[in-house]
Design a protein around this motif. Sequence first.
Motif, PDB file in Angstrom:
ATOM      1  N   SER A 226      15.553  79.487  76.855  1.00  0.00           N
ATOM      2  CA  SER A 226      14.714  80.120  77.868  1.00  0.00           C
ATOM      3  C   SER A 226      14.213  81.472  77.377  1.00  0.00           C
ATOM      4  CB  SER A 226      15.501  80.293  79.163  1.00  0.00           C
ATOM      5  OG  SER A 226      14.775  81.085  80.089  1.00  0.00           O
ATOM      6  N   ILE A 227      12.931  81.733  77.617  1.00  0.00           N
ATOM      7  CA  ILE A 227      12.360  83.016  77.215  1.00  0.00           C
ATOM      8  C   ILE A 227      13.032  84.164  77.948  1.00  0.00           C
ATOM      9  CG2 ILE A 227      10.261  84.412  77.270  1.00  0.00           C
ATOM     10  CD1 ILE A 227       8.652  81.955  76.696  1.00  0.00           C
TER      11      ILE A 227
ATOM     12  N   ILE B 157       0.040  82.849  83.078  1.00  0.00           N
ATOM     13  CA  ILE B 157      -0.735  83.695  83.988  1.00  0.00           C
ATOM     14  C   ILE B 157      -1.738  82.833  84.769  1.00  0.00           C
ATOM     15  CG2 ILE B 157      -2.458  85.523  84.103  1.00  0.00           C
ATOM     16  CD1 ILE B 157      -1.036  86.845  81.744  1.00  0.00           C
ATOM     17  N   ASP B 158      -2.383  81.910  84.075  1.00  0.00           N
ATOM     18  CA  ASP B 158      -3.345  81.034  84.748  1.00  0.00           C
ATOM     19  C   ASP B 158      -2.645  80.151  85.784  1.00  0.00           C
ATOM     20  OD1 ASP B 158      -5.309  82.131  83.211  1.00  0.00           O
ATOM     21  OD2 ASP B 158      -5.326  80.507  81.708  1.00  0.00           O
ATOM     22  N   GLU B 159      -1.433  79.665  85.450  1.00  0.00           N
ATOM     23  CA  GLU B 159      -0.712  78.814  86.388  1.00  0.00           C
ATOM     24  C   GLU B 159      -0.266  79.598  87.629  1.00  0.00           C
ATOM     25  OE1 GLU B 159       2.488  77.239  84.133  1.00  0.00           O
ATOM     26  OE2 GLU B 159       1.233  75.838  82.974  1.00  0.00           O
ATOM     27  N   ARG B 160       0.173  80.828  87.433  1.00  0.00           N
ATOM     28  CA  ARG B 160       0.645  81.613  88.583  1.00  0.00           C
ATOM     29  C   ARG B 160      -0.508  82.234  89.348  1.00  0.00           C
ATOM     30  NH1 ARG B 160       6.399  84.492  87.121  1.00  0.00           N
ATOM     31  NH2 ARG B 160       7.235  82.810  85.835  1.00  0.00           N
TER      32      ARG B 160
ATOM     33  N   ILE C 187       0.852  81.558  75.083  1.00  0.00           N
ATOM     34  CA  ILE C 187       1.850  81.032  76.016  1.00  0.00           C
ATOM     35  C   ILE C 187       1.832  81.804  77.326  1.00  0.00           C
ATOM     36  CG2 ILE C 187       4.328  80.759  76.397  1.00  0.00           C
ATOM     37  CD1 ILE C 187       4.610  80.234  73.387  1.00  0.00           C
ATOM     38  N   LEU C 188       1.811  83.133  77.224  1.00  0.00           N
ATOM     39  CA  LEU C 188       1.795  83.949  78.444  1.00  0.00           C
ATOM     40  C   LEU C 188       0.483  83.792  79.206  1.00  0.00           C
ATOM     41  CD1 LEU C 188       3.511  87.250  77.229  1.00  0.00           C
ATOM     42  CD2 LEU C 188       4.517  85.313  78.434  1.00  0.00           C
TER      43      LEU C 188
ATOM     44  N   GLN D 169      -3.265  90.149  80.731  1.00  0.00           N
ATOM     45  CA  GLN D 169      -3.396  89.597  79.383  1.00  0.00           C
ATOM     46  C   GLN D 169      -3.773  90.678  78.385  1.00  0.00           C
ATOM     47  OE1 GLN D 169      -2.763  86.476  78.453  1.00  0.00           O
ATOM     48  NE2 GLN D 169      -3.348  86.777  76.312  1.00  0.00           N
ATOM     49  N   MET D 170      -4.695  91.531  78.776  1.00  0.00           N
ATOM     50  CA  MET D 170      -5.124  92.607  77.881  1.00  0.00           C
ATOM     51  C   MET D 170      -3.995  93.604  77.633  1.00  0.00           C
ATOM     52  SD  MET D 170      -8.379  95.178  78.322  1.00  0.00           S
ATOM     53  CE  MET D 170      -9.474  93.741  78.458  1.00  0.00           C
TER      54      MET D 170
END
Length: 237
Positions: free
Chosen positions: A75-76, A233-236, A228-229, A117-118
């Motif tokens: 797990s991350i 982010i898109d999913e949440r 990956i992140l 993201q930035m």
Amino acid sequence: MNPADVAQSALPLPSADVSLIALFWQAHWIVKCVMLGLLSCSVWVWAIAIDKLILYSRTRRAMDRFEQAFWSGQSIEELYRTLAAKPTQSMAACFVAAMREWKRSFESQARSFAGLQMRIEKVMNVSIAREIERLERRLLVLATVGSAGPFVGLFGTVWGIMSSFQSIAASKNTSLAVVAPGIAEALFATAIGLIAAIPATIFYNKFTSEVNRQAQRLEGFADEFSAILSRQIDERG
């Protein structure tokens, strides 16, 4: 021709001591300073080289261990808790910096994803820049010694030859036995300059290539982890 002069010229000339220690002690004081400076630079170059060899080997092993743990399916969040509890460097430091920014954004009450993201990419770039700066530390010394060492040795050589010619003019004797020791002392300075410069140049090129390879590994991991992140982010969001 005077027979006495002929007889005198036929006598064997006294042999001069041309051992390395003797060449150093017989040299002009300026040439001695040049030799001592170049010898000090040579010792410094080897000290930096040994330190860098150990550092780069340790950094490669740390990257290998981290990549093995990261891609092992662990797990991350668990990996972050493990690494955040102790000082990290290299790839692990990049990961911890990105995760810290990630968690800071999600744990805030606003839970703002705008620009996340930035921000993550920026903190990873800062971590990579710090790591590259750590890896490149003191490489400028190798570059300086490698480029300037032969010229410093050449300066000692020129000065030694000038002193030798002055001795020839004072003694009014141009025999090889008179000229050879002074010329040998002068060339000894050039040899020491090359002894310092050649390893410095070789190590600088080798270490620069090693830094570039490790920087590429860090940037490659940063791109993969950022993707990956970004997906999360898109999913949440």
